[in-house]
Structures are given as C-alpha cells and as structure tokens.
Design an enzyme around this catalytic site. Sequence first.
Site, PDB file in Angstrom:
ATOM      1  N   LYS A 159      -4.143  -5.511   9.462  1.00  0.00           N
ATOM      2  CA  LYS A 159      -3.984  -5.077   8.214  1.00  0.00           C
ATOM      3  C   LYS A 159      -4.483  -5.972   7.060  1.00  0.00           C
ATOM      4  O   LYS A 159      -4.812  -5.559   6.246  1.00  0.00           O
ATOM      5  CB  LYS A 159      -2.432  -4.816   8.204  1.00  0.00           C
ATOM      6  N   GLN A 162       6.850  -4.765   9.399  1.00  0.00           N
ATOM      7  CA  GLN A 162       6.329  -4.469  10.731  1.00  0.00           C
ATOM      8  C   GLN A 162       7.153  -4.412  11.901  1.00  0.00           C
ATOM      9  O   GLN A 162       8.340  -5.054  11.898  1.00  0.00           O
ATOM     10  CB  GLN A 162       5.242  -5.574  11.178  1.00  0.00           C
ATOM     11  N   ASP A 216       4.724   2.480   4.434  1.00  0.00           N
ATOM     12  CA  ASP A 216       4.854   2.904   5.600  1.00  0.00           C
ATOM     13  C   ASP A 216       5.322   4.436   5.669  1.00  0.00           C
ATOM     14  O   ASP A 216       5.248   5.219   6.559  1.00  0.00           O
ATOM     15  CB  ASP A 216       5.715   2.077   6.480  1.00  0.00           C
TER      16      ASP A 216
END
Length: 299
Positions: free
Chosen positions: A54, A98, A121
């Site tokens: 990412k 994450q 997200d």
Amino acid sequence: MARNIIDGKKVAELLRQQVRDDVREWVGRGNRPPMLQAILIGNDPASGTYVGAKTKACKEVGIESETVTFPDTMSVRELKEAIRTYNNDDSIDGILLQLPLPGHLHPSQVIETIDHRKDVDGFHPMNVGRLAVGQPTFRSCTPAGILELFRYYSVMTKGRHAVVVGASNIVGSPLAIMLSRENDSGKATTTLCHKYTRDLTRHIIQADILIVAVGSPGLITGQMVKEGVVVIDVGINRVSDSSRDKGYRLVGDCDFESVAEKASLITPVPGGVGPMTVAMLMKNTLLAAKKSIYPSDNM
Ligand code: L34
C-alpha cells in the site's frame, strides 16, 4: 495468460494510473497531496507485506503516506489515543488500521474511534450503514475492487445469482450488500454463505457468480461449480513449499486447476483480487482528500 484468467494486476495498474492522473490534477489546482496514515500493530508477516504494497502504491500515485508500527502489547486505550491524534490532524486525509489486530484489541471497538470521514477502508458503521441504504460512502476496498473487475471484464450482475462464501466485515458482508443493491454494479440475487451454512455445495452449484472469501485452501473444487461460472477467489493462503525460496507459496480458496476448467472467468492467486484491494485504497484516499463523500465540515 489463459483466456479465462482475470488479470487483477493489470486492471489494478490501470486504476492506479487513473488515480495518479487525478492526484496530479488535484495538486495542480493548488491542493496539498493526499496523505494516508497507516497503522500496523505487531509483526504479522502478511500484514507487513500488505501495508508495504500500500505504501509503495501511494508513492507511485503521488499520495503521501506514513506507517506507524505499534507493539502487539499495546492497550486499547493507547490505540484509541493514537487514532484520535490522527483524527484531529488536518494534514491526514485517510487512516488505515491494518487488520487483523492482536486478540485483546477488538476491531469493532477500535474502528468506531476512526473519524468516518477518514475511514478509507469503509469499515466504520457510519460508512457500512450508508452503503446498506445506498448513500455515497467509502466502500471497503476488496469488495469495491471485485466490482471494478466485473466492470472491466463486462461481467453482468443484474438478475444473476451471486453466491458469496464467507461473511466477514471486510469482504463477504459488504460485498453481499453491494451485489444486492439496485444500481449498476448490483441487482444480483445474492446468497451469503458462512460457517453455519448447511450443504454448501447445494448453494455453490447454483452460482452464476461465485465469490469465495474464507481462507481455506482447496475449499472449492471443480465438481462443486456450474459450467461457465465466474469465480472470484479472495483467499490468500500461505502453504508450505520447500521448492520456493520463501518456503511457501500462495494459493486461494479454490482448487485452481479443477475450478478453472469449468469457469468462464477466474481470478488467480496471487495477481487477482489482492492488487485491486490496494488500488481501491488509493482511490478512497483521494476521495477523502477531496472530501467527495463528506463535503460539509460540520457533520
Ligand atoms: N484494514 N486490513 C484492512 N484493510 C484491508 O483492505 C485489509 N486487507 C486484507 C487484510 N487486512 C486488511 C488487505 O489489505 C487483505 N489485504 C490484502 C492486500 C494486498 C494483497 C493481499 C491482501 C496483495 O497485494 N496480494 C498480492 C500478493 C501479496 C503477497 O505476495 O503476499 C496478490 O497478488 O494477491
């Protein structure tokens, strides 16, 4: 590449090019570059790889990013405190926490702390709720990436039977919502299977479109699927393989050979859904910077 294999790597690259052009235009109009704050807790090797992918993508498209790494002993309070700091920092547009988290940190509790306007997200209940009622929202990256693959490969969802296996908050649940909504990427008759589903094969065999996001190598075999099915394999499993330098290789949840024989289209692992997840995060981070989803400041 065989004719029926979906090239996620290529589509993701096209998407990143698009985001890079859009970022350039945004910055050209006098705005600062978008900024992503990534949070990595503990030292799960797979999470490290994904966050690495990412930040690399950020660099490529002109998004700034920073990764903070916390020990897996950190407390809920400390984590929430850190998130609030990022919430209040105007130079940060998107916050990526994450997953998975260490066992003592309950994801839903922590995710709610993230400012929904920075929730790139799409995991915050505000954004999931908006998705469910069809309002503009940050869409969770993996399901959004899958819909992007359908668009690129002209996979029609309208009126077709989509079977989603795995009901996680990250993939299965939001994807089932997206597929069943009445819009261009939805209108599918959607079945959501999970670990309590009886006679999984009975459902899977009916699928025109099959999405598997379980994390169980070899769960789906060719005999279980209908001829011509479109298969999206979200599983990324490391199975030990002494012939590889790393000592493992990646496989999905499908027995690729036998399923690919019957599928009209299928995603490989790696090179299928994974790169799309990363590309969609870039897209969401730009949306956050532009305040496209939540335009007003006083929400
Ligand atoms: N908060 N946690 C949060 N957001 C996410 O969107 C994720 N996910 C999943 C795990 N936890 C998360 C990811 O980022 C899965 N995931 C992810 C991201 C990237 C890749 C795979 C999963 C990826 O780049 N996969 C490559 C291979 C990578 C390798 O060599 O291991 C591929 O080609 O599939």
